[in-house]
Design a protein around this motif. Structure first.
Motif, PDB file in Angstrom:
ATOM      1  N   HIS A 110       0.823  -1.193   0.000  1.00 29.14           N
ATOM      2  CA  HIS A 110       0.000   0.000   0.000  1.00 29.14           C
ATOM      3  C   HIS A 110       0.870   1.261   0.000  1.00 29.14           C
ATOM      4  N   LEU A 111       1.900   1.215   0.853  1.00 29.39           N
ATOM      5  CA  LEU A 111       2.817   2.358   0.909  1.00 29.39           C
ATOM      6  C   LEU A 111       3.493   2.572  -0.443  1.00 29.39           C
ATOM      7  N   THR A 112       3.963   1.485  -1.005  1.00 25.07           N
ATOM      8  CA  THR A 112       4.677   1.586  -2.268  1.00 25.07           C
ATOM      9  C   THR A 112       3.801   2.223  -3.329  1.00 25.07           C
ATOM     10  N   VAL A 113       2.556   1.723  -3.341  1.00 24.86           N
ATOM     11  CA  VAL A 113       1.647   2.248  -4.359  1.00 24.86           C
ATOM     12  C   VAL A 113       1.394   3.729  -4.118  1.00 24.86           C
ATOM     13  N   ALA A 114       1.143   4.068  -2.852  1.00 20.31           N
ATOM     14  CA  ALA A 114       0.837   5.456  -2.540  1.00 20.31           C
ATOM     15  C   ALA A 114       1.998   6.378  -2.878  1.00 20.31           C
ATOM     16  N   LEU A 115       3.201   5.842  -2.817  1.00 19.31           N
ATOM     17  CA  LEU A 115       4.366   6.690  -3.033  1.00 19.31           C
ATOM     18  C   LEU A 115       5.005   6.516  -4.410  1.00 19.31           C
ATOM     19  N   THR A 116       4.272   5.886  -5.326  1.00 19.83           N
ATOM     20  CA  THR A 116       4.843   5.621  -6.650  1.00 19.83           C
ATOM     21  C   THR A 116       5.452   6.870  -7.268  1.00 19.83           C
ATOM     22  N   ASP A 117       4.676   7.970  -7.166  1.00 21.31           N
ATOM     23  CA  ASP A 117       5.165   9.208  -7.775  1.00 21.31           C
ATOM     24  C   ASP A 117       6.546   9.562  -7.268  1.00 21.31           C
ATOM     25  N   TYR A 118       6.698   9.390  -5.964  1.00 19.85           N
ATOM     26  CA  TYR A 118       7.967   9.816  -5.380  1.00 19.85           C
ATOM     27  C   TYR A 118       9.104   8.879  -5.711  1.00 19.85           C
ATOM     28  N   THR A 119       8.778   7.618  -5.921  1.00 21.24           N
ATOM     29  CA  THR A 119       9.875   6.722  -6.298  1.00 21.24           C
ATOM     30  C   THR A 119      10.475   7.156  -7.628  1.00 21.24           C
ATOM     31  N   LEU A 120       9.639   7.776  -8.469  1.00 19.99           N
ATOM     32  CA  LEU A 120      10.164   8.283  -9.739  1.00 19.99           C
ATOM     33  C   LEU A 120      10.838   9.638  -9.553  1.00 19.99           C
ATOM     34  N   THR A 150      13.238  18.901 -17.402  1.00 21.01           N
ATOM     35  CA  THR A 150      11.796  18.916 -17.643  1.00 21.01           C
ATOM     36  C   THR A 150      11.436  18.117 -18.872  1.00 21.01           C
ATOM     37  N   LEU A 151      12.401  17.856 -19.674  1.00 20.78           N
ATOM     38  CA  LEU A 151      12.116  17.148 -20.917  1.00 20.78           C
ATOM     39  C   LEU A 151      12.057  15.655 -20.639  1.00 20.78           C
ATOM     40  N   ASP A 152      11.026  15.260 -19.990  1.00 19.36           N
ATOM     41  CA  ASP A 152      10.903  13.857 -19.633  1.00 19.36           C
ATOM     42  C   ASP A 152       9.508  13.399 -20.004  1.00 19.36           C
ATOM     43  N   GLY A 153       9.416  12.167 -20.435  1.00 18.84           N
ATOM     44  CA  GLY A 153       8.124  11.649 -20.842  1.00 18.84           C
ATOM     45  C   GLY A 153       7.122  11.528 -19.708  1.00 18.84           C
ATOM     46  N   ASN A 154       7.663  11.339 -18.559  1.00 12.72           N
ATOM     47  CA  ASN A 154       6.783  11.191 -17.413  1.00 12.72           C
ATOM     48  C   ASN A 154       6.184  12.530 -17.038  1.00 12.72           C
ATOM     49  N   THR A 155       4.868  12.599 -17.101  1.00  6.74           N
ATOM     50  CA  THR A 155       4.237  13.897 -16.910  1.00  6.74           C
ATOM     51  C   THR A 155       4.418  14.414 -15.500  1.00  6.74           C
ATOM     52  N   ILE A 156       4.350  13.480 -14.528  1.00  8.92           N
ATOM     53  CA  ILE A 156       4.479  13.937 -13.143  1.00  8.92           C
ATOM     54  C   ILE A 156       5.858  14.525 -12.924  1.00  8.92           C
ATOM     55  N   LEU A 157       6.813  13.791 -13.406  1.00  5.91           N
ATOM     56  CA  LEU A 157       8.189  14.247 -13.267  1.00  5.91           C
ATOM     57  C   LEU A 157       8.372  15.598 -13.935  1.00  5.91           C
ATOM     58  N   THR A 160       6.514  18.507 -12.265  1.00  4.33           N
ATOM     59  CA  THR A 160       7.110  18.935 -11.004  1.00  4.33           C
ATOM     60  C   THR A 160       8.362  19.771 -11.253  1.00  4.33           C
ATOM     61  N   ILE A 161       9.170  19.279 -12.156  1.00  2.93           N
ATOM     62  CA  ILE A 161      10.414  20.026 -12.406  1.00  2.93           C
ATOM     63  C   ILE A 161      10.102  21.357 -13.065  1.00  2.93           C
ATOM     64  N   LYS A 162       9.049  21.360 -13.867  1.00  2.48           N
ATOM     65  CA  LYS A 162       8.635  22.630 -14.460  1.00  2.48           C
ATOM     66  C   LYS A 162       8.303  23.652 -13.368  1.00  2.48           C
ATOM     67  N   LYS A 163       7.694  23.121 -12.307  1.00  2.00           N
ATOM     68  CA  LYS A 163       7.378  24.032 -11.202  1.00  2.00           C
ATOM     69  C   LYS A 163       8.652  24.642 -10.642  1.00  2.00           C
ATOM     70  N   LEU A 164       9.651  23.760 -10.512  1.00  6.41           N
ATOM     71  CA  LEU A 164      10.933  24.261 -10.019  1.00  6.41           C
ATOM     72  C   LEU A 164      11.495  25.326 -10.951  1.00  6.41           C
ATOM     73  N   LEU A 165      11.407  25.012 -12.243  1.00  7.17           N
ATOM     74  CA  LEU A 165      11.934  25.929 -13.245  1.00  7.17           C
ATOM     75  C   LEU A 165      11.181  27.249 -13.181  1.00  7.17           C
ATOM     76  N   CYS A 166       9.897  27.099 -13.013  1.00  5.31           N
ATOM     77  CA  CYS A 166       9.043  28.276 -12.963  1.00  5.31           C
ATOM     78  C   CYS A 166       9.441  29.182 -11.796  1.00  5.31           C
ATOM     79  N   ALA A 167       9.779  28.523 -10.688  1.00 10.51           N
ATOM     80  CA  ALA A 167      10.212  29.308  -9.535  1.00 10.51           C
ATOM     81  C   ALA A 167      11.451  30.123  -9.886  1.00 10.51           C
ATOM     82  N   CYS A 168      12.347  29.472 -10.605  1.00 14.17           N
ATOM     83  CA  CYS A 168      13.569  30.194 -11.001  1.00 14.17           C
ATOM     84  C   CYS A 168      13.249  31.286 -12.007  1.00 14.17           C
ATOM     85  N   HIS A 169      12.313  30.974 -12.887  1.00 10.78           N
ATOM     86  CA  HIS A 169      11.945  31.967 -13.893  1.00 10.78           C
ATOM     87  C   HIS A 169      11.363  33.217 -13.266  1.00 10.78           C
ATOM     88  N   ARG A 170      10.696  33.019 -12.151  1.00  8.14           N
ATOM     89  CA  ARG A 170      10.151  34.192 -11.478  1.00  8.14           C
ATOM     90  C   ARG A 170      11.264  35.194 -11.154  1.00  8.14           C
TER      91      ARG A 170
END
Lengths: 669, 458
Positions: A110-120, A150-157, A160-170
């Motif tokens: 259950h934990l593994t499933v719940a945290l799948t996003d983070y494992t990536l 940010t150029l990754d096929g995984n949308t979550i990944l 998320t990184i886009k958010k980071l980039l966006c912070a820097c862009h600010r």
């Protein structure tokens, strides 16, 4: 029990059961077997521990950044954003814990499933910060690295990184806004891709490609003092906060420029920044401030609009480059118009160009004719530069201006000064060998001095003009421009000197019709010099100059005007063959042959009948050889249609097809 | 005030031309007949100091010396509105006022006698400037004063100022059978010798051609003397325009002359001007482009010397051409015109060296409104000029064969014992014509050395 262990491990990367050594990269250290836990569960635990471990690494990184104030705004902003990601992770954990407490039958899966996003996500983030740390990049430099992730096929990944980039862009947008609206660089840590140029020797604004244009200039320029080279080396910006520079200027720092921001865009931003500097920096003239007030464009409103638009950009996840370019271009056009009006109407750019034409481009021919006449011997005998000689030359020049009543026309005379720039080391032997060869022969006859005369080391070949540009004009006439003007002047003044010498030979021999070979040779040389001079001064210079003035008057864009001016100089240099090194060398050889001829004949003026005809024939032969070479080179160039103006010159030289019919020579000598 | 030019006006013709020349210069520079700068002309970027200097009261005074052996023409000038323009010290009329009687020898003799007085004036005028560039002499070669005294002054000038340029504007007489002065051919040949040996550049103004141009171009049945003189002054002011309105190039006399004259003896220039207008006629030329102007300048009917294109199996050609284009000109137009002229083979050039049409762009006077956008002046060195000398020599030979009208010459010292001077001068002119003919051939380059060999032997 295992769940509990796992939750601890997820936060800390270790638990009582699972010991992970901080310094063990493979963190395999755990009890190999725990009797009441299935081997498979152990594996899952391992994985969860790994997430925990990543979390800790990231958290430590963030803590470090927050503690340490020197890492810069970009990284700080990055860290803040990272922290919020970590917080959401913690939030997720606490929810899981809650679930576990409520439902004890939950499994590790259950934990593994719940945290799948983070494992990536976590491994990617860890590798990102590892890269950041290992490269030691700062400021705008990190944008590229983050963007790559940010150029990754995984949308979550990627999101998320886009958010980071966006912070820097600010941060980036804030800096851009600052420079766009006030011309200030808000850059405490030296992170922006535009920095302050602290060189004394400032380039004109917008000179972002000094290396390229300098390259074009060096071909013809004789002496490049080593310190000039040194000065143009880009300096790393000093960490100053809120810089409002006086006479210094901004410059682009290429290594800070993110790859996805086009150079042109960066140039535009730079230009806008410098324009603001210029507009604000009118401390020496109050009128100019009034001029700003008179300006139809309301800058406060304009700025407000720009600010709003730029702020809107920061709200979306992706930085909209098109929009950014549009905003910047808009701001640039407005400012450029203002500057154009400022320069053309207030600073009288056209008048300034007229002055420059008068001094550098020898528009007032009578002035230089007189000057050459008066300083001809002085400069010929000058071998090294001294203040006294320079003063003398400048005095003579002033006197010439005075005598010709040109003070009212060439009003900027006090800004122009003659300089003698002798190369520090010996000129390349190759360049001067021709002249030396010629003159050493005559030395045998005269024995006047032991060292052979070399035209390219005398004052005439090393005369240049020093032009003091007043502050606002500095933005237009860069050092590079001045160097180019000097390169052109170098050729023009030598041409005039040689012409003057040939003419004085005419005068000296007008009543001595003894040796017609001298006359024919003089005539051919004069023909070449006159036509070359006409070609450069009228066909190229005057033509291009008229074009330039016309387009300045019709243009509404300061940057374009500047560009046209650069183009004007480049065109002149191209068309006077300065960039065609073989042809130019050949022309220089012709010039020095002419000088040697004149000087030799002059020396022998009174004993001209005894002059060995072979010497004359030798001069004729060398002259002809060079002409043939030049004619050949230019003919080839013309075949390839490389220089549209070249035909003009060749038509002049070969008007009665004498060169063509005589295999490129000026006759039998 | 460098490269000043002193104008010497000799005899009736010379003074009339000179008068027109100064009238033109004053108008171009905005100088009133009294020598005052007109209020509208104070801001000019022109050079007045080449031809004028300023008196203590800022009046402009021409660097001109007016010489004549009889008072009529100069008196006329002194009654005109321009009487206060000239420096009265520079106006010299021989005291006996008898003139030279159209006799070269008389003029030459008078010149010899008046040498000191004349050269007092010239020396003073020469010292007046910082660095004198040269002299311009206007005269006619047919009469007595301009030709005879002119010859004497030429010899003396060359002797006294060997490094200064001496340019002459010489009016050549009509060469039809009916000459108003019977000894014209004598006077001409005797003067031609001095022009050949002592002048550095002679702009030949052929009266025959001037009359023809005035008749054809200006549509005048019988052109007045004033109109002919105006033509000459147009040439004179046009050819000095690059000195007075300086641009990039050709800002001194030497640069104009040296590019036209390859070897010192080939220094007789022909000239043309277009479009020509006179005060009361509408010009027939409506539109002017650089090409039009340059093309018209090459047409023989516009050239102020009547020359034969061919004579004695010689095809004459241009040694050099200088076009002074005045007005609002785009440099690229010049090139296009040159290309066109070259394609159409409108001008033949010497076969022994490089030659081309040199162009000098010059500003126009802002104070004179002209109907035309572009106007042009040509100064050219053309071997066909020898046909003019040929005609003069023909007449000369006819007269000298029967020693006609030589009595007046015998009365003067130079010809008292013999008439050698006639033969001598004829010989010089013959050599000149030979050299011009040689210049049409490929081996002109060796002409000089062959001659040199001759002179060394003698």
């Amino acid at each position: 029990m295992a769940l509990h262990e796992a939750l601890i491990a997820l936060q800390t990367g270790c638990s009582g059961l699972l010991t992970l050594k901080q310094d063990d990269p493979h963190f395999k250290k755990r009890f190999p077997t725990i009797p009441y836990i299935h081997q498979g569960e152990l594996e899952i635990l391992d994985r969860l521990t790994q997430i925990g471990r990543h979390y800790r690494t990231l958290d430590e990184y963030v803590q470090n950044i927050l503690k340490n104030k020197t890492s810069g705004l970009y990284i700080l902003s990055f860290a803040f954003e990272l922290r919020s990601i970590l917080q959401s992770y913690l939030h997720c954990l606490s929810q899981l814990e809650h679930e576990c407490l409520q439902n004890t039958s939950l499994t590790l899966s259950h934990l593994t499933v719940a945290l799948t996003d983070y494992t990536l996500l976590f491994p990617a983030l860890v590798s990102l910060i590892n890269t950041l740390q290992s490269t030691g990049y700062r400021g705008c430099q990190i944008l590229d690295i983050i963007r790559r992730s940010t150029l990754d096929g995984n949308t979550i990944l990627s999101s998320t990184i886009k958010k980071l980039l966006c912070a820097c862009h600010r941060i980036l947008i804030k800096q851009i806004t600052s420079i766009l609206t006030q011309g200030q660089i808000y850059d405490e840590y030296g992170e922006f891709f535009i920095g302050l140029n602290n060189n004394i020797n400032v380039e004109a604004m917008g000179m972002t490609t000094p290396s390229i244009s300098r390259m074009t200039s060096t071909v013809a320029s004789r002496s490049h003092s080593p310190d000039r080279e040194r000065q143009s080396v880009l300096q790393t910006p000093q960490p100053n906060s809120l810089i409002t520079p006086g006479y210094s200027q901004y410059q682009l720092i290429p290594e800070m420029l993110p790859s996805y921001i086009p150079l042109q865009l960066a140039d535009k931003i730079l230009f806008i920044g410098e324009s603001w500097l210029l507009l604000k920096n009118n401390d020496d003239d109050d009128n100019d401030r009034k001029f700003l007030l008179l300006n139809p464009i309301d800058y406060d409103e304009q700025n407000h609009l720009v600010q709003q638009q730029l702020y809107a950009l920061t709200l979306s996840d992706d930085l909209n480059m098109f929009e950014l370019e549009r905003i910047i271009e808009h701001a640039r056009i407005d400012l450029s118009l203002t500057l154009r009006n400022l320069f053309v109407d207030r600073f009288h750019l056209i008048d300034e160009l007229e002055q420059i034409r008068g001094f550098y481009l020898i528009e007032r021919g009578e002035l230089y004719t007189l000057f050459v006449n008066r300083t001809n011997q002085l400069l010929l005998n000058t071998k090294k530069s001294t203040n006294a000689i320079e003063n003398d030359i400048n005095e003579v020049f002033k006197q010439c201006l005075n005598d010709l009543h040109l003070e009212t026309i060439l009003t900027n005379a006090d800004k122009f000064k003659f300089k003698l720039n002798f190369p520090h080391s010996d000129t390349t032997a190759q360049e001067i060998s021709g002249a030396r060869r010629l003159l050493s022969r005559t030395q045998g006859l005269t024995d006047n001095s032991n060292t052979p005369f070399d035209f390219w080391s005398c004052g005439w070949a090393n005369l240049s003009i020093q032009y003091r540009v007043k502050y606002p004009m500095k933005a237009f006439f860069s050092e590079n421009c001045k160097q180019r003007y000097n390169d052109i002047f170098h050729l023009l003044i030598i041409l005039r000197y040689v012409q003057n010498e040939l003419n004085s030979l005419w005068l000296a021999f007008k009543n001595k019709n003894k040796n017609s070979l001298i006359w024919h040779l003089r005539n051919s040389m004069s023909f070449f010099i006159d036509n070359f001079q006409y070609y450069i001064q009228i066909d190229v210079l005057e033509y291009k100059y008229q074009q330039l003035i016309r387009s300045i008057l019709s243009s509404t864009d300061f940057q374009q005007i500047k560009h046209l001016h650069e183009l004007f100089l480049a065109d002149i240099q191209t068309h006077s063959f300065m960039l065609l090194s073989t042809a130019y060398q050949s022309i220089k050889n012709i010039l020095s042959i002419c000088v040697s001829f004149c000087l030799t004949i002059k020396q022998q003026e009174n004993t001209i009948n005894n002059l060995d005809e072979n010497i004359l024939r030798q001069f004729g032969k060398e002259f002809n050889d060079e002409i043939r070479l030049l004619f050949g080179i230019l003919g080839m160039v013309q075949k390839h249609n490389a220089l549209p103006h070249l035909g003009v010159f060749l038509t002049r030289l070969d008007f009665n097809r004498f060169l063509t019919n005589n295999n490129g020579s000026f006759g039998e000598f | 005030m460098p490269s000043e030019i002193i104008t010497l006006q000799l005899g009736q013709c010379g003074n009339q031309i000179g008068m027109e020349f100064w009238r033109q210069l004053c108008a171009e520079h905005g100088i009133s007949p009294e020598g005052k700068l007109e209020p509208f002309a104070t801001e000019g970027s022109d050079r007045k100091d080449v031809f004028f200097y300023q008196a203590d009261d800022q009046h402009y005074i021409p660097r001109a010396v007016l010489l004549d052996l009889e008072p009529r023409v100069i008196d006329g000038i002194m009654k005109s509105p321009y009487r206060h323009l000239y420096n009265p010290e520079n106006v010299y009329i021989s005291k006996d006022g008898g003139g030279a009687g159209n006799n070269w020898a008389q003029g030459f003799y008078q010149g010899e006698k008046l040498y000191e007085e004349i050269f007092d004036i010239i020396d003073r005028e020469a010292d007046n400037g910082d660095s004198l560039e040269g002299f311009v002499l206007c005269h006619s070669i047919a009469g007595g004063t301009g030709s005879g005294m002119g010859s004497n002054i030429l010899e003396k000038l060359n002797d006294r100022f060997p490094k200064k340029l001496i340019q002459t504007y010489s009016v050549f007489p009509m060469t039809n059978e009916v000459a108003d002065v019977v000894v014209q051919p004598y006077n001409s040949v005797l003067t031609l010798k001095r022009l050949t040996e002592n002048a550095d550049c002679t702009v030949v103004l052929d009266n025959t051609a001037l009359n023809r141009i005035a008749t054809e171009r200006l549509k005048k049945a019988t052109p007045t003397l004033a109109e002919l003189n105006q033509l000459v002054s147009t040439i004179m002011s046009g050819s000095t325009s690059t000195l007075r309105y300086p641009g990039y190039m050709n800002n001194d006399l030497i640069s104009l002359i040296s590019s036209l004259i390859p070897t010192p003896r080939l220094h007789f220039l022909i000239s043309a001007y277009t479009p020509l207008t006179s005060d009361n006629t509408e010009s027939e030329v409506r539109k002017t482009t650089v090409l039009d102007v340059m093309r018209r300048l090459l047409q023989p009917k516009n050239v102020m010397v009547t020359t034969a294109a061919r004579d004695r199996n010689v095809t004459h050609c241009y040694v050099s051409i200088l076009n002074i284009i005045q007005g609002d000109v785009d440099p690229s137009e010049v090139h296009k015109s040159l290309m066109r002229i070259r394609e159409r083979k409108l001008a033949d050039f010497i076969p022994w060296g490089p030659a081309s049409i040199q162009v000098a762009l010059s500003k126009k006077s802002p104070y004179i409104t002209t109907q035309h956008r572009v106007s042009g002046l040509m100064l050219a060195n053309h071997t066909g000029i020898s046909s003019l000398f040929d005609r003069i020599c023909e007449h000369f030979d006819k007269l000298i064969k029967r020693e006609a009208f030589v009595e007046n010459f015998r009365r003067l010292p130079m010809f008292k014992d013999n008439l050698d001077e006639f033969n001598d001068s004829r010989e010089v002119v013959q050599q000149l014509m030979d050299e011009y003919r040689a210049a049409t051939t490929k081996d002109y380059i060796n002409f000089g050395s062959a001659q040199m060999g001759q002179t060394e032997q003698t």
